[in-house]
Design a protein around this motif. Structure first.
Motif, mmCIF file in Angstrom:
data_model
loop_
_atom_site.group_PDB
_atom_site.id
_atom_site.type_symbol
_atom_site.label_atom_id
_atom_site.label_comp_id
_atom_site.label_asym_id
_atom_site.label_seq_id
_atom_site.Cartn_x
_atom_site.Cartn_y
_atom_site.Cartn_z
ATOM 1 N N LYS A 244 3.615 -16.603 -7.607
ATOM 2 C CA LYS A 244 4.416 -15.712 -7.546
ATOM 3 C C LYS A 244 6.278 -15.904 -7.676
ATOM 4 N N MET B 232 3.660 -21.664 -9.848
ATOM 5 C CA MET B 232 3.217 -20.664 -10.835
ATOM 6 C C MET B 232 2.968 -18.871 -11.157
ATOM 7 N N ASP B 233 3.166 -17.891 -11.968
ATOM 8 C CA ASP B 233 2.847 -16.701 -11.967
ATOM 9 C C ASP B 233 1.542 -16.453 -12.464
ATOM 10 N N ALA B 234 1.101 -15.687 -11.080
ATOM 11 C CA ALA B 234 -0.830 -16.803 -11.889
ATOM 12 C C ALA B 234 -1.224 -15.474 -12.549
ATOM 13 N N ILE C 170 -3.729 -17.807 2.277
ATOM 14 C CA ILE C 170 -3.423 -16.344 3.167
ATOM 15 C C ILE C 170 -3.882 -15.613 2.101
ATOM 16 N N PRO C 171 -4.304 -13.847 3.118
ATOM 17 C CA PRO C 171 -4.349 -12.764 1.708
ATOM 18 C C PRO C 171 -2.732 -12.378 0.495
ATOM 19 N N ASN C 172 -3.010 -11.896 0.179
ATOM 20 C CA ASN C 172 -2.475 -11.545 -0.909
ATOM 21 C C ASN C 172 -1.146 -12.797 -1.770
ATOM 22 N N VAL C 173 -1.395 -13.787 -1.951
ATOM 23 C CA VAL C 173 -0.593 -14.480 -1.949
ATOM 24 C C VAL C 173 -1.337 -14.579 -4.088
ATOM 25 N N GLY C 174 -2.697 -13.954 -4.295
ATOM 26 C CA GLY C 174 -2.632 -14.388 -5.052
ATOM 27 C C GLY C 174 -3.600 -15.411 -5.874
ATOM 28 N N LYS C 175 -5.165 -15.557 -4.940
ATOM 29 C CA LYS C 175 -5.619 -15.953 -4.891
ATOM 30 C C LYS C 175 -6.879 -16.022 -6.342
ATOM 31 N N THR D 32 -6.017 -13.241 -8.586
ATOM 32 C CA THR D 32 -5.326 -13.653 -10.015
ATOM 33 C C THR D 32 -5.088 -15.100 -10.390
HETATM 34 P P1 G4P Z 1 -5.619 -12.396 -2.838
HETATM 35 O O1 G4P Z 1 -6.714 -12.479 -3.786
HETATM 36 O O2 G4P Z 1 -4.687 -13.589 -2.311
HETATM 37 O O3 G4P Z 1 -5.262 -11.644 -1.832
HETATM 38 O O4 G4P Z 1 -4.573 -11.895 -3.607
HETATM 39 P P2 G4P Z 1 -4.334 -11.065 -5.218
HETATM 40 O O5 G4P Z 1 -4.530 -12.080 -6.348
HETATM 41 O O6 G4P Z 1 -5.417 -10.166 -4.948
HETATM 42 O O7 G4P Z 1 -3.121 -10.535 -5.266
HETATM 43 C C1 G4P Z 1 -1.816 -9.772 -4.713
HETATM 44 C C2 G4P Z 1 -1.193 -8.906 -5.407
HETATM 45 O O8 G4P Z 1 -0.317 -9.941 -6.578
HETATM 46 C C3 G4P Z 1 -1.901 -8.466 -6.590
HETATM 47 O O9 G4P Z 1 -0.874 -7.235 -6.880
HETATM 48 C C4 G4P Z 1 -1.552 -9.584 -7.670
HETATM 49 O O10 G4P Z 1 -1.015 -8.951 -9.496
HETATM 50 C C5 G4P Z 1 0.040 -9.761 -7.173
HETATM 51 N N1 G4P Z 1 0.145 -11.579 -8.015
HETATM 52 C C6 G4P Z 1 -0.823 -12.565 -7.919
HETATM 53 N N2 G4P Z 1 -0.053 -13.870 -8.220
HETATM 54 C C7 G4P Z 1 1.354 -13.588 -8.666
HETATM 55 C C8 G4P Z 1 2.648 -14.289 -9.127
HETATM 56 O O11 G4P Z 1 2.437 -14.718 -9.300
HETATM 57 N N3 G4P Z 1 3.914 -13.298 -9.512
HETATM 58 C C9 G4P Z 1 4.163 -11.266 -8.968
HETATM 59 N N4 G4P Z 1 4.605 -10.748 -9.436
HETATM 60 N N5 G4P Z 1 2.882 -10.864 -8.430
HETATM 61 C C10 G4P Z 1 1.188 -12.036 -8.678
HETATM 62 P P3 G4P Z 1 -0.851 -5.535 -6.447
HETATM 63 O O12 G4P Z 1 -0.280 -5.041 -6.891
HETATM 64 O O13 G4P Z 1 -1.901 -5.907 -4.945
HETATM 65 O O14 G4P Z 1 -2.106 -5.307 -7.756
HETATM 66 P P4 G4P Z 1 -2.469 -5.410 -9.462
HETATM 67 O O15 G4P Z 1 -1.492 -4.123 -8.906
HETATM 68 O O16 G4P Z 1 -1.314 -5.961 -9.925
HETATM 69 O O17 G4P Z 1 -3.487 -5.376 -10.100
#
Ligand code: G4P
Length: 280
Positions: free
Chosen positions: A60, A86-88, A129-134, A136
């Motif tokens: 992120k 990065m932006d995953a 941890i949850p929501n860090v973008g794993k 993705t």
């Molecule tokens: P997790 O498995 O670690 O729990 O995380 P997950 O990949 O579900 O990502 C959590 C949220 O963070 C998702 O948004 C995802 O799109 C967003 N995200 C992941 N990587 C990045 C990044 O590098 N930059 C930004 N800006 N966002 C990122 P969401 O709103 O929960 O879902 P969605 O609406 O995007 O599908």
């Protein structure tokens, strides 16, 4: 301020599973949130990942303050980690991740080579941890050259590996760690980024402490997004956000909880600008 507590019921089971999975891999790829790279890092992982190669991804990156992120990059490099930002959601920069994994594991590759083992893929696992973008990240990383390797003899039944090119195999399920903190400020940062359930916290109180932080560190963000000067008291600023964005109760009273939700939606989606919550 309300105390933030976090009691995950299935934490022990997840941790035990991760202990098993870690035995199968060469390198731990740990994702943290670039806006708060220390608070979003579970310290248990250092114990769990002992004797494994380590790569930290400040994910992120698009939402974090670039000048602060470069300090974090230096901070973790100094501690001996390989570091990537990065932006995953984008699948650019994935080749660089593979190169870094290879570089981090070069000792092992060399050791294998001396024993006549050539081209054995490096095994990696994503944790965080949850929501860090794993998820993705796994999707983006696997997108290009993805073949499910499936069950293999001698490997715990049911494990799915994703082959990335010819050099890396990734465990398809990430290891989930829980945020861990005694310091309430760590809890607050995790609540700001949406990594812990914030229904247990009074939103307007949380918003006021966030506004305090913005006033001290990113004053322009309030001006740019809401046209509000930051020389006012924090609760006045929140009321102003409610008025400017028409979050009103009956009798035109400002709806502070609604304004707080809006403020955090704006922050989490990057509309407030690139804001980091802690510096090394
Ligand atoms: P997790 O498995 O670690 O729990 O995380 P997950 O990949 O579900 O990502 C959590 C949220 O963070 C998702 O948004 C995802 O799109 C967003 N995200 C992941 N990587 C990045 C990044 O590098 N930059 C930004 N800006 N966002 C990122 P969401 O709103 O929960 O879902 P969605 O609406 O995007 O599908």
């Amino acid at each position: 301020m309300t105390d933030i507590q976090w009691y995950p019921g299935h934490m022990t089971k997840a941790k035990r599973m991760m202990q098993e999975d870690i035995k199968l891999i060469d390198i731990v790829v740990e994702l943290v949130d670039a806006r708060t790279p220390l608070s979003s890092k579970n310290p248990d992982i250092d114990q769990l990942a002992q004797n494994k190669y380590r790569l930290i991804i400040l994910n992120k990156n698009d939402l974090a303050d670039p000048s602060v992120t470069s300090k974090w990059e230096a901070y973790y490099k100094e501690k001996g980690f390989f570091v990537a930002c990065m932006d995953a959601r984008k699948n650019t920069g994935m080749k660089a991740i593979t190169d870094m994994i290879q570089e981090a594991c070069k000792e092992k590759i060399e050791r294998d080579r001396k024993r006549g083992i050539i081209n054995r893929p490096i095994r990696a696992m994503i944790v965080g941890i949850p929501n860090v973008g794993k998820s993705t990240f796994i999707n983006s990383y696997a997108k290009k050259a993805c073949t499910k390797v499936g069950n293999k003899p001698g490997v715990t039944k049911g494990k799915q590996w994703i082959r990335i090119g010819k050099n890396v195999e990734l465990l398809d399920t990430p290891g989930i760690l829980w945020p861990k903190f005694e310091d309430q400020n760590v809890g607050l940062r995790l609540a700001y980024i949406g990594s812990i359930n914030d229904n247990i916290i009074i939103k307007s109180e949380m918003a006021i402490s966030f506004i305090e932080f913005l006033k001290n560190n990113y004053c322009n963000a309030l001006k740019d997004r809401y046209n509000i000067e930051c020389d006012k008291e924090c609760h006045e600023i929140l009321a102003d956000i409610a008025i400017v964005r028409k979050c009103l109760l009956k009798g035109n009273e400002p709806d502070l909880d609604k304004a707080a939700n809006l403020l955090f939606d704006d922050y989490r989606s990057g509309k407030l600008g690139r804001i980091s919550l802690e510096t090394p």
